[in-house]
Design a protein around this motif. Structure first.
Motif, mmCIF file in Angstrom:
data_model
loop_
_atom_site.group_PDB
_atom_site.id
_atom_site.type_symbol
_atom_site.label_atom_id
_atom_site.label_comp_id
_atom_site.label_asym_id
_atom_site.label_seq_id
_atom_site.Cartn_x
_atom_site.Cartn_y
_atom_site.Cartn_z
ATOM 1 N N ARG A 8 0.837 -1.200 0.000
ATOM 2 C CA ARG A 8 0.000 0.000 0.000
ATOM 3 C C ARG A 8 0.875 1.254 0.000
ATOM 4 O O ARG A 8 0.593 2.214 -0.730
ATOM 5 N N VAL A 9 1.931 1.264 0.797
ATOM 6 C CA VAL A 9 2.849 2.405 0.815
ATOM 7 C C VAL A 9 3.506 2.565 -0.554
ATOM 8 O O VAL A 9 3.679 3.686 -1.058
ATOM 9 N N HIS A 10 3.864 1.441 -1.185
ATOM 10 C CA HIS A 10 4.424 1.505 -2.537
ATOM 11 C C HIS A 10 3.458 2.188 -3.496
ATOM 12 O O HIS A 10 3.847 3.060 -4.286
ATOM 13 N N ASP A 11 2.176 1.800 -3.418
ATOM 14 C CA ASP A 11 1.182 2.376 -4.330
ATOM 15 C C ASP A 11 1.003 3.873 -4.072
ATOM 16 O O ASP A 11 0.833 4.660 -5.020
ATOM 17 N N ILE A 12 1.044 4.273 -2.810
ATOM 18 C CA ILE A 12 0.907 5.694 -2.485
ATOM 19 C C ILE A 12 2.128 6.467 -2.984
ATOM 20 O O ILE A 12 2.003 7.574 -3.523
ATOM 21 N N LEU A 13 3.324 5.882 -2.788
ATOM 22 C CA LEU A 13 4.539 6.520 -3.309
ATOM 23 C C LEU A 13 4.433 6.735 -4.815
ATOM 24 O O LEU A 13 4.743 7.820 -5.327
ATOM 25 N N ASP A 14 3.977 5.707 -5.519
ATOM 26 C CA ASP A 14 3.888 5.784 -6.975
ATOM 27 C C ASP A 14 2.874 6.832 -7.422
ATOM 28 O O ASP A 14 3.151 7.654 -8.303
ATOM 29 N N SER A 15 1.706 6.823 -6.788
ATOM 30 C CA SER A 15 0.662 7.772 -7.190
ATOM 31 C C SER A 15 1.007 9.208 -6.815
ATOM 32 O O SER A 15 0.522 10.154 -7.442
ATOM 33 N N ALA A 16 1.873 9.387 -5.807
ATOM 34 C CA ALA A 16 2.271 10.734 -5.383
ATOM 35 C C ALA A 16 3.460 11.259 -6.176
ATOM 36 O O ALA A 16 3.919 12.379 -5.937
ATOM 37 N N GLY A 17 3.959 10.453 -7.103
ATOM 38 C CA GLY A 17 5.046 10.917 -7.956
ATOM 39 C C GLY A 17 6.436 10.565 -7.470
ATOM 40 O O GLY A 17 7.434 10.987 -8.076
ATOM 41 N N TYR A 18 6.534 9.766 -6.417
ATOM 42 C CA TYR A 18 7.844 9.347 -5.918
ATOM 43 C C TYR A 18 8.249 8.057 -6.640
ATOM 44 O O TYR A 18 8.315 6.981 -6.055
ATOM 45 N N ARG A 19 8.540 8.187 -7.934
ATOM 46 C CA ARG A 19 8.768 7.006 -8.761
ATOM 47 C C ARG A 19 10.026 6.239 -8.353
ATOM 48 O O ARG A 19 10.030 5.001 -8.339
ATOM 49 N N ARG A 20 11.107 6.944 -8.065
ATOM 50 C CA ARG A 20 12.337 6.262 -7.670
ATOM 51 C C ARG A 20 12.137 5.464 -6.388
ATOM 52 O O ARG A 20 12.523 4.288 -6.302
#
Length: 338
Positions: A309-321
């Motif tokens: 879930r944290v991964h998905d939030i990171l991705d959707s918030a633009g923290y791709r790296r």
């Protein structure tokens, strides 16, 4: 009305799960004479059985959920078999209480392992045993864990309904610590269903009850100030107050004993999620990484799901790296490397 609907739901679920319950209890391999027999139960025997349950609570912090299921299910089977005999009512109530607690524990372990069906079967088994135990405080406690399981599975409405039932079940004689815990759990559930004002009121109530608490029931886990801070952080995050949530989670980690790895990992993954709204992507990745290490060792499917879930939030918030790095860590933590 909700309590009546819940009772109807339990009866229907019990009929559906009758065969599953039978499969979970290892009676089928026994001879009819063995099944029919039941040892005489003394107060000393019941005390020893309750001490076994106490040891299981300690082992939970040292073993994986899969490993814990072996002794917990065996303990539950023994307790259930003893209930077939005729015993004095006070002893029977204690055996039923111990069995209900064991069933609730088994349900929680299956929840951690990601099996919703067996989680539900064991929680319904616990409800059936609690009806015989005559222990409303324990009933509220087990229902409280059902709230946490439903919440974790994303069943928000069910979690809120169960929280209301749990608070209604506990008697006025229940300890302030138990009522504080249930108030904190309920605050979290309501914060996800739009009951913001009531959530804040329950959070304040949880703090007041905790401050006034002196002792707890023997079967309750160690709900300390750090535990309350973790619930406060979760609720504040859900209410859109991430800065306060980060502070609460940090306070929860302070002074946490080394052996409480599961609890530390749970707080860290919450802290990772709280870091994102305040722009701390790298910190979120680091907390998620530390939590993942524990969840992977413990075989916690629910824990790994929370990391995803944290991964998905990171991705959707633009923290791709950071999202890519966490994705690689998650894949590397799985047994097959997938």
């Amino acid at each position: 009305m909700r309590e009546q609907a819940w009772q109807r739901h339990k009866r229907e679920a019990a009929r559906r799960d009758a065969s599953a319950w039978h499969d979970l209890m290892p009676d089928t391999a026994l001879s009819p004479a063995a099944v029919a027999s039941s040892s005489a139960v003394t107060a000393g025997t019941v005390l020893t059985l309750e001490e076994v349950t106490d040891r299981h609570r300690v082992l939970y912090h040292r073993l994986s959920s899969a490993e814990m299921l072996i002794p917990v299910e065996a303990h539950l089977s023994l307790l259930a078999s003893l209930l077939r005999g005729v015993h004095p009512e006070p002893l029977r109530h204690r055996v039923a209480s111990a069995a209900a607690e064991a069933a609730g524990f088994a349900a929680w372990l299956w929840h951690d392992l990601g099996d919703q069906f067996k989680t539900g079967v064991y929680y319904r088994m616990a409800d059936s045993l609690l009806a015989e135990a005559g222990n409303p405080a324990l009933a509220g406690y087990v229902t409280g864990y059902r709230v946490l399981a439903a919440d974790a599975d994303g069943s928000r409405t069910e979690a809120a309904d169960l929280a209301e039932i749990a608070r209604a079940r506990i008697p006025a004689t229940a300890s302030k610590l138990l009522r504080s815990w249930l108030a904190a759990i309920s605050a979290n559930a309501l914060a996800l269903t739009g009951g913001d004002r009531e959530a804040v009121e329950l959070l304040d109530q949880a703090q007041d009850l905790f401050d006034a608490a002196e002792e707890s029931e023997a079967w309750m886990y160690d709900f300390d100030r750090g535990s309350l801070a973790a619930f406060q952080g979760q609720c504040l995050l859900r209410l859109g107050r991430p800065d306060e949530a980060v502070a609460a989670f940090a306070a929860s980690l302070t002074g946490l004993p080394d052996e409480c790895e599961r609890r530390r990992a749970s707080v860290m993954i919450d802290l990772a999620e709280a870091c994102l709204p305040v722009g701390e992507g790298d910190a979120a990745l680091d907390y998620a990484r530390q939590a993942l290490l524990v969840f992977a060792v413990r075989g916690s499917v629910d824990g790994v799901r929370r990391v995803r879930r944290v991964h998905d939030i990171l991705d959707s918030a633009g923290y791709r790296r950071q999202a890519d790095d966490l994705d690689q860590l998650i894949r590397g933590s799985l047994p097959d490397g997938a």
